[in-house]
Design a protein around this motif. Structure first.
Motif, PDB file in Angstrom:
ATOM      1  N   LEU A 378       0.833  -1.213   0.000  1.00 29.46           N
ATOM      2  CA  LEU A 378       0.000   0.000   0.000  1.00 29.46           C
ATOM      3  C   LEU A 378       0.865   1.259   0.000  1.00 29.46           C
ATOM      4  O   LEU A 378       0.545   2.234  -0.684  1.00 29.46           O
ATOM      5  CB  LEU A 378      -0.931  -0.004   1.211  1.00 29.46           C
ATOM      6  N   ALA A 379       1.950   1.213   0.785  1.00 28.07           N
ATOM      7  CA  ALA A 379       2.852   2.382   0.842  1.00 28.07           C
ATOM      8  C   ALA A 379       3.451   2.662  -0.536  1.00 28.07           C
ATOM      9  O   ALA A 379       3.537   3.824  -0.976  1.00 28.07           O
ATOM     10  CB  ALA A 379       3.955   2.134   1.869  1.00 28.07           C
ATOM     11  N   ALA A 380       3.878   1.603  -1.254  1.00 29.64           N
ATOM     12  CA  ALA A 380       4.457   1.767  -2.589  1.00 29.64           C
ATOM     13  C   ALA A 380       3.413   2.273  -3.589  1.00 29.64           C
ATOM     14  O   ALA A 380       3.709   3.133  -4.438  1.00 29.64           O
ATOM     15  CB  ALA A 380       5.025   0.426  -3.066  1.00 29.64           C
ATOM     16  N   TRP A 381       2.200   1.776  -3.499  1.00 31.36           N
ATOM     17  CA  TRP A 381       1.110   2.196  -4.388  1.00 31.36           C
ATOM     18  C   TRP A 381       0.792   3.672  -4.194  1.00 31.36           C
ATOM     19  O   TRP A 381       0.681   4.447  -5.161  1.00 31.36           O
ATOM     20  CB  TRP A 381      -0.111   1.314  -4.103  1.00 31.36           C
ATOM     21  N   VAL A 382       0.658   4.067  -2.912  1.00 35.45           N
ATOM     22  CA  VAL A 382       0.326   5.463  -2.615  1.00 35.45           C
ATOM     23  C   VAL A 382       1.456   6.383  -3.060  1.00 35.45           C
ATOM     24  O   VAL A 382       1.214   7.467  -3.618  1.00 35.45           O
ATOM     25  CB  VAL A 382       0.054   5.632  -1.102  1.00 35.45           C
ATOM     26  N   TRP A 383       2.699   5.952  -2.839  1.00 39.67           N
ATOM     27  CA  TRP A 383       3.855   6.804  -3.146  1.00 39.67           C
ATOM     28  C   TRP A 383       3.988   7.032  -4.644  1.00 39.67           C
ATOM     29  O   TRP A 383       4.141   8.169  -5.110  1.00 39.67           O
ATOM     30  CB  TRP A 383       5.120   6.169  -2.577  1.00 39.67           C
ATOM     31  N   LYS A 384       3.933   5.968  -5.442  1.00 36.36           N
ATOM     32  CA  LYS A 384       4.158   6.082  -6.879  1.00 36.36           C
ATOM     33  C   LYS A 384       2.875   6.014  -7.712  1.00 36.36           C
ATOM     34  O   LYS A 384       2.919   6.213  -8.921  1.00 36.36           O
ATOM     35  CB  LYS A 384       5.126   4.975  -7.347  1.00 36.36           C
ATOM     36  N   GLY A 385       1.751   5.720  -7.050  1.00 37.30           N
ATOM     37  CA  GLY A 385       0.487   5.616  -7.769  1.00 37.30           C
ATOM     38  C   GLY A 385       0.435   4.438  -8.721  1.00 37.30           C
ATOM     39  O   GLY A 385      -0.344   4.445  -9.674  1.00 37.30           O
ATOM     40  N   ASN A 386       1.252   3.426  -8.477  1.00 42.85           N
ATOM     41  CA  ASN A 386       1.323   2.259  -9.364  1.00 42.85           C
ATOM     42  C   ASN A 386       1.033   0.995  -8.547  1.00 42.85           C
ATOM     43  O   ASN A 386       1.870   0.565  -7.737  1.00 42.85           O
ATOM     44  CB  ASN A 386       2.716   2.163 -10.003  1.00 42.85           C
ATOM     45  N   PRO A 387      -0.155   0.374  -8.747  1.00 39.40           N
ATOM     46  CA  PRO A 387      -0.504  -0.824  -7.959  1.00 39.40           C
ATOM     47  C   PRO A 387       0.435  -2.002  -8.232  1.00 39.40           C
ATOM     48  O   PRO A 387       0.633  -2.853  -7.367  1.00 39.40           O
ATOM     49  CB  PRO A 387      -1.930  -1.139  -8.401  1.00 39.40           C
ATOM     50  N   TYR A 388       1.021  -2.046  -9.435  1.00 39.43           N
ATOM     51  CA  TYR A 388       1.904  -3.164  -9.757  1.00 39.43           C
ATOM     52  C   TYR A 388       3.218  -3.091  -8.950  1.00 39.43           C
ATOM     53  O   TYR A 388       3.789  -4.122  -8.584  1.00 39.43           O
ATOM     54  CB  TYR A 388       2.201  -3.180 -11.260  1.00 39.43           C
TER      55      TYR A 388
END
Length: 454
Positions: A378-388
């Motif tokens: 979730l942290a990576a998704w929120v940071w870069k806006g990329n769910p993958y």
């Protein structure tokens, strides 16, 4: 008006040593706390330490040796002439004598024992044969025991005649033995003082005795003193003959020393103890023994990154998550290592029970890995806006957590089985594997999903 600072304890001690004032030296040592004495000794150079011991009487030197760390005491003993070392050791408690003799090189130990009273030297040799972490290795042989045929008057008279000798004993209990030497009772001092002189001591002794076996391990002794609020406990051999007394304080000190040694070994200090007063080359060699192996293992882990450097350069955000995943997995694995180490020390776990340990650790790892994976994803998704990106790092952390706890639980068992020290080797092996596997998971998953990440 200019103020002058008060000299520190070690500076005062050094000045008194230089003056060569024996009476002032002994008075100074009596008036400073044990912790201040240890600190002062650590700041004196070897020459001043030896001069100090030459000035002090044997009993004061023995007090000093009891207060400073064992490694420092051993180093000083090795520098002293054998006859001087023997006079100091003879003033110490029997268990401390055995510990120091065991810490010396065999040649030095025999030279000192040869200068001691033959009877006392033989007693030290007997105690030195016991393992340090057993009741035999921790017990003292300074205790009072009388045959059951004695009367109260005989016992009291004996104690009066030998008052000076017994004054150094930790006299909490007086023990009673049978004709064959077996421990059969214990006397309370108040009963001795308040009973008629002609009363046989077997009439007033307490017959219910809680004792420990000479080969009982430290963990068993800790359990004993947790259950019973005793100052000490009698130690008996296989024939139930009284061979010593183990004191609560000595058991607690041994447990604390073991914890300190285990902590040092897990940090890569070979030998389990290091003081900065030790020889420079010895300290360097002990540290390098672990560090030189560790750097090779880290190079192996870093080689994984080199293989996937093209993927890493394409998705530079992965560089942020690589240390997080390796560190979190390492933490999870080290928790498993700690539990296995503890269970091995308590004999709850045997080295061959690897499959049971792995299964139990994987049960915890699935839960913790999923939760940690979701959080970092979730942290990576929120940071870069990329769910993958979140899927890649989250999956990598989940899988690596499972690998880490499985290995963390089983590595100490394997090392124990092959005769290696689990405390020393478990962490570097675990760290290398979790780093290498974590890097591989992140970068290989990223390579597979590269079109969705760029």
């Amino acid at each position: 008006m200019e103020q002058t600072s008060t000299p520190s304890q070690w500076e005062q001690l050094k000045k008194i040593i230089e003056l060569g004032d024996k009476q002032r030296l002994e008075a100074h040592i009596e008036n400073i706390s044990a912790s201040e004495l240890v600190h002062a000794m650590a700041h004196l150079d070897k020459d001043d330490q030896l001069r100090l011991l030459n000035f002090l009487s044997p009993d004061y030197s023995a007090y000093l040796f009891n207060e400073i760390p064992d490694a420092q005491a051993t180093g000083l003993l090795e520098q002293l002439p054998a006859d001087k070392a023997a006079t100091i050791i003879q003033e110490m408690w029997s268990n401390d004598q055995a510990d120091l003799i065991n810490s010396l090189e065999e040649e030095d130990a025999e030279a000192i024992l040869a200068e001691m009273n033959p009877k006392e030297a033989e007693e030290v040799r007997r105690l030195a044969r016991y393992a340090d972490d057993t009741a035999g290795g921790l017990m003292i042989t300074e205790f009072l025991v009388f045959p059951e045929s004695d009367t109260v008057g005989n016992v009291v008279e004996n104690m009066n005649q030998h008052a000076e000798e017994y004054s150094d004993y930790n006299v909490q209990y007086v023990y009673v033995k049978s004709v064959k030497g077996r421990l059969i009772g214990v006397l309370r001092l108040r009963d001795l003082l308040l009973s008629p002189a002609t009363t046989p001591i077997r009439k007033i002794m307490l017959k219910t005795i809680l004792s420990v076996s000479v080969d009982q391990k430290l963990d068993q002794l800790l359990e004993f003193f947790e259950e019973h609020d005793f100052v000490g406990a009698p130690v008996v051999d296989q024939e139930h003959k009284l061979v010593g007394v183990v004191l609560r304080k000595d058991v607690m000190e041994a447990a604390a020393e073991r914890s300190d040694a285990e902590l040092m070994r897990t940090r890569g200090i070979i030998g389990g103890e290091e003081l900065r007063s030790m020889p420079l080359l010895l300290r360097s060699r002990r540290r390098l023994s672990w560090l030189s192996v560790n750097i090779v293992l880290n190079i192996i882990a870093a080689s994984v990154i080199a293989i996937y450097q093209d993927t890493l350069s394409s998705v530079i955000a992965l560089a942020v998550f690589l240390p997080i995943i390796s560190d979190m997995s390492g933490c999870s694995g080290n928790q498993a290592v700690a539990v296995s180490m503890r269970e091995l020390s308590l004999n709850i776990l045997k080295p061959h029970e690897v499959l049971r340990v792995v299964w139990q650790e994987l049960s915890v790892g699935i839960i913790n890995g999923l939760i940690l994976g979701v959080l970092i994803g979730l942290a990576a998704w929120v940071w870069k806006g990329n769910p993958y990106l979140g899927l890649v790092v989250g999956s990598a952390l989940t899988i690596n957590t499972l690998v880490a706890v499985g290995l963390g639980g089983s590595i100490p068992l394997f090392l124990k089985r092959v005769g290696m020290d689990p405390a020393l080797a478990s962490s570097p092996i675990l760290t290398t594997v979790t780093d290498m596997f974590g890097f591989f998971l992140v970068l290989s998953l990223a390579s597979l999903m590269l079109p969705f990440l760029t």
